[in-house]
Design a protein around this motif. Structure first.
Motif, short mmCIF file in Angstrom:
data_model
loop_
_atom_site.label_atom_id
_atom_site.label_comp_id
_atom_site.label_asym_id
_atom_site.label_seq_id
_atom_site.Cartn_x
_atom_site.Cartn_y
_atom_site.Cartn_z
N GLU A 173 0.85 -1.19 0.00
CA GLU A 173 0.00 0.00 0.00
C GLU A 173 0.88 1.24 0.00
OE1 GLU A 173 -2.44 0.62 3.36
OE2 GLU A 173 -3.57 2.23 2.41
N ALA A 177 2.33 8.05 4.29
CA ALA A 177 3.75 8.15 4.64
C ALA A 177 4.64 7.67 3.51
CB ALA A 177 4.02 7.33 5.90
N CYS A 178 4.04 7.00 2.51
CA CYS A 178 4.83 6.49 1.38
C CYS A 178 4.69 7.41 0.18
CB CYS A 178 4.36 5.11 1.00
SG CYS A 178 3.76 4.09 2.35
N ARG A 182 8.28 13.29 2.06
CA ARG A 182 9.50 13.53 2.83
C ARG A 182 10.70 13.68 1.90
NH1 ARG A 182 8.49 8.78 7.29
NH2 ARG A 182 6.50 9.58 8.05
N ARG A 233 11.33 3.48 -5.95
CA ARG A 233 11.60 2.86 -4.65
C ARG A 233 10.53 1.82 -4.33
NH1 ARG A 233 9.71 3.57 0.62
NH2 ARG A 233 8.17 5.07 -0.12
N THR A 249 9.87 -5.80 2.96
CA THR A 249 8.89 -4.74 3.13
C THR A 249 8.82 -4.24 4.55
OG1 THR A 249 7.16 -6.35 3.53
CG2 THR A 249 7.47 -5.63 1.26
N HIS A 254 13.70 -2.19 4.82
CA HIS A 254 12.79 -1.22 4.23
C HIS A 254 13.33 0.20 4.37
CE1 HIS A 254 9.08 1.16 3.99
NE2 HIS A 254 8.86 0.34 3.02
N LEU B 211 0.30 0.77 8.54
CA LEU B 211 0.16 2.09 7.95
C LEU B 211 0.73 3.16 8.85
CD1 LEU B 211 -3.42 1.79 6.53
CD2 LEU B 211 -1.25 1.21 5.50
N PRO B 213 2.93 5.77 10.01
CA PRO B 213 3.97 6.48 9.26
C PRO B 213 5.33 6.36 9.90
CG PRO B 213 2.07 7.88 9.67
CD PRO B 213 1.89 6.65 10.49
N GLY B 214 5.35 6.27 11.20
CA GLY B 214 6.66 6.21 11.82
C GLY B 214 7.23 4.81 11.91
N PRO B 216 7.79 0.72 10.59
CA PRO B 216 8.08 0.00 9.36
C PRO B 216 6.84 -0.69 8.83
CG PRO B 216 8.84 -1.24 11.25
CD PRO B 216 8.30 0.04 11.78
N GLY B 217 6.85 -0.91 7.59
CA GLY B 217 5.72 -1.60 6.99
C GLY B 217 5.73 -3.05 7.40
N GLY B 229 2.55 -1.25 4.21
CA GLY B 229 2.87 0.09 3.77
C GLY B 229 4.34 0.23 3.39
N ASN B 230 4.65 1.34 2.80
CA ASN B 230 6.02 1.62 2.39
C ASN B 230 6.46 2.98 2.85
OD1 ASN B 230 7.04 -0.63 0.57
ND2 ASN B 230 4.96 -0.25 -0.16
N PRO B 231 6.46 3.23 4.14
CA PRO B 231 6.82 4.58 4.58
C PRO B 231 8.28 4.88 4.29
CG PRO B 231 6.62 3.13 6.45
CD PRO B 231 6.16 2.36 5.27
N GLU B 232 8.53 6.14 4.05
CA GLU B 232 9.89 6.59 3.80
C GLU B 232 10.62 6.79 5.12
OE1 GLU B 232 10.06 9.37 0.08
OE2 GLU B 232 8.61 10.08 1.51
#
Lengths: 292, 256
Positions: A173, A177-178, A182, A233, A249, A254, B211, B213-214, B216-217, B229-232
């Motif tokens: 997903e 945040a993805c 940022r 990415r 993931t 990640h 999900l 944000p802080g 890891p997915g 999820g894939n947070p940066e």
């Protein structure tokens, strides 16, 4: 007197600065501002001698009406921010009030010396929530589409449902945040620093306008680079998830993929800046500029 | 002459007067805050009592000059009308709400805290009053009956059916306290199925699972229903890396 002015500004903006610092420390989206503000303060400290010299030389000049105008405009903006409960406007007004106070007291020359640190302070202000909410969803969808196209081109079956990529082994997903926000703000700030450093230290034969145009082009190019690299990415995570281990993931892997993608973005940005850079000037011009 | 003669000092005095005026205005400012902007919420004195003057208005940074304490109330601790209080508010909020004017309109009063308006005397809904009963259950479910054991009417249907039927001829004994049954049973009352409170619109929904944000997915199983999820990474890490790369590049260029 300068200390009194600084105290008055600090008193006026105490709450604003407290909230700004809290957001820098707590929000992963805005924490880059802490480093950027540090860079601005470092630059101010490095240039303190030049700023003082410029201030001394401008004491005999005429009354700086423009400086007071900027100061009043900043205070008006502060008023608007307070009335409208707009945090972003209030924070932006802080930078303008600092610039106006400096201009009023030390003159235009000293203010020009502090232009770059003030712009960096401006960049350190987190984006307003309205902007973030507006651009996050398009960024998510764009990153999803780029990742989908890359995965298809790589021969990996994928089904995209909005911002969710269904892979044979997992579902990815592209959440808020993805979205790449940022890396977008960080790369844009880096591009601003790069443009400033490149134009300020590279002696060229171009006019100031062309230098500004090149700097603006570097900053503008950083935006598509960040968006594209974020899509790549996510695609890389999907590819690694399929061909290697679905555990990429999560956890340290990640984070590492996100970091290495940003490093690649910086490399691309620097190559673009090098391509946009003008031809170096003649050696005598270089020596003259370095001496200046 | 009152003003000093040096131009730089004169400018500084002028700028200081302007800034001082702004500071004075700001000190008197009554800034916007969600509690005083909500017409339907309770009065400020209740927030002051309930919150004890703690909390700030998020990261706004506005209004940090001396303000009444209720204006600094965290918005997520302020319940909306008709909604149960959040955990921060519910500390003594039950007493506040039961004494508040919000329940005073009920024709049967709020002293008894009762809803036994149907003929059976129990608190099960009657057919004709089902909708109203449901509304009342929404309004009252968040009120803890402080210190009192739940009544028999609160007993869920499942708990009652699970109780063994008395054998014929067996001596009647005192039934166990209903409260213990109620505490351990899952409510199955069809009119209370929505016992979860509606979300507070002022509070963003907490991110669920991967999900965050802080965080890891998370990985979900093959073709799992909940995607990962894939947070940066945090922007400070990204920007710090970029800054280091920029400094290294500039040093390399100037080394030539």
């Amino acid at each position: 007197m300068a200390a009194l002015l600084a105290l008055a500004i600090a008193w006026l903006y105490a709450g604003t600065m407290e909230g700004l610092g809290r957001e820098w420390l707590s929000s992963p989206d805005a924490s880059y501002g802490l480093v950027l503000a540090g860079v601005a303060l470092l630059l101010l400290w490095q240039r303190r001698g030049q700023i003082a010299a410029a201030a001394r030389s401008s004491t005999a000049s005429r009354f700086p009406a423009a400086g007071f105008g900027v100061l009043l405009a900043g205070l008006l903006l502060y008023l608007v921010g307070q009335l409208g409960a707009d945090v972003f406007v209030t924070r932006v007004s802080l930078v303008i009030v600092i610039a106006g106070a400096l201009w009023s007291v030390a003159g235009g020359g000293a203010t020009r010396m502090t232009a770059a640190p003030l712009v960096f302070l401006l960049l350190a202000v987190p984006l307003p929530a309205l902007v973030v909410n507006t651009i996050t969803l398009p960024l998510q969808l764009t990153a999803s589409r780029i990742a989908e196209a890359t995965l298809v081109a790589s021969g990996i079956p994928v089904f995209r449902d909005g911002n969710v990529l269904e892979l044979p082994s997992a579902s990815l997903e592209v959440a808020q945040a993805c979205s790449g926000l940022r890396s977008l703000v960080s790369l844009t700030a880096i591009a601003g620093l790069l443009a400033w450093a490149a134009t300020a230290r590279t002696p060229t034969r171009g006019s100031k306008l062309s230098l500004f145009g090149r700097g603006a082009a570097i900053v503008a190019i950083a935006i598509p680079i960040a968006i594209l690299m974020n899509g790549l990415r996510i695609a890389a995570v999907g590819i690694l998830c399929e061909v290697w281990d679905p555990r990429v993931t999560s956890g340290g892997w990640h984070t590492f993929t996100g970091w290495i993608t940003f490093v690649a973005s910086i490399v691309v940005l620097m190559e673009v800046q090098r391509a946009l850079a003008p031809r170096p000037a003649a050696p005598d011009a270089v020596e003259g500029a370095m001496a200046a | 002459m009152l003003l000093p003669s040096k131009p730089v000092v004169r400018r500084a005095v002028f700028a200081f007067v302007i800034l001082g005026s702004a500071v004075a205005v700001a000190a008197m400012w009554d800034s916007f805050a969600p509690p005083n902007a909500c017409l339907f919420c309770a009065g400020p004195e209740q927030y002051g009592a309930a919150l004890g003057g703690t909390g700030t208005t998020g990261t706004s940074g506005i209004g940090a000059v001396t303000r009444p304490s209720y204006q600094h109330a965290a918005v997520e601790t302020i319940p909306l009308p008709g909604m149960p209080p959040s955990s921060a508010y519910a500390g003594d909020g039950g007493a506040i709400r039961s004494e508040g004017s919000r329940n005073g309109w009920q024709p049967w009063g709020n002293g008894s805290n009762g809803q036994s308006f149907n003929s059976s005397g129990s608190r099960e809904p009657s057919v004709g009053m089902g909708g109203l009963w449901r509304l009342m259950s929404l309004a009252h479910r968040s009120q803890p009956s402080a210190g009192s054991a739940p009544r028999a009417a609160h007993e869920p249907r499942a708990a009652r059916t699970a109780r063994p039927a008395p054998k014929p001829g067996a001596p009647r004994t005192h039934e166990p306290p209903i409260a213990s049954t109620v505490a351990s049973a899952t409510p199955t009352n069809p009119f209370n199925q929505d016992a979860t409170a509606p979300p507070n619109p002022f509070v963003p929904a907490p991110p669920a699972g991967s999900l965050d944000p802080g965080g890891p997915g998370g990985l979900h199983g093959s073709g799992g229903s909940s995607p990962s999820g894939n947070p940066e990474p945090a922007s400070i890490l990204l920007f710090g890396t970029g800054l280091l790369a920029l400094v290294a590049e500039l040093r390399r260029r100037h080394a030539f």
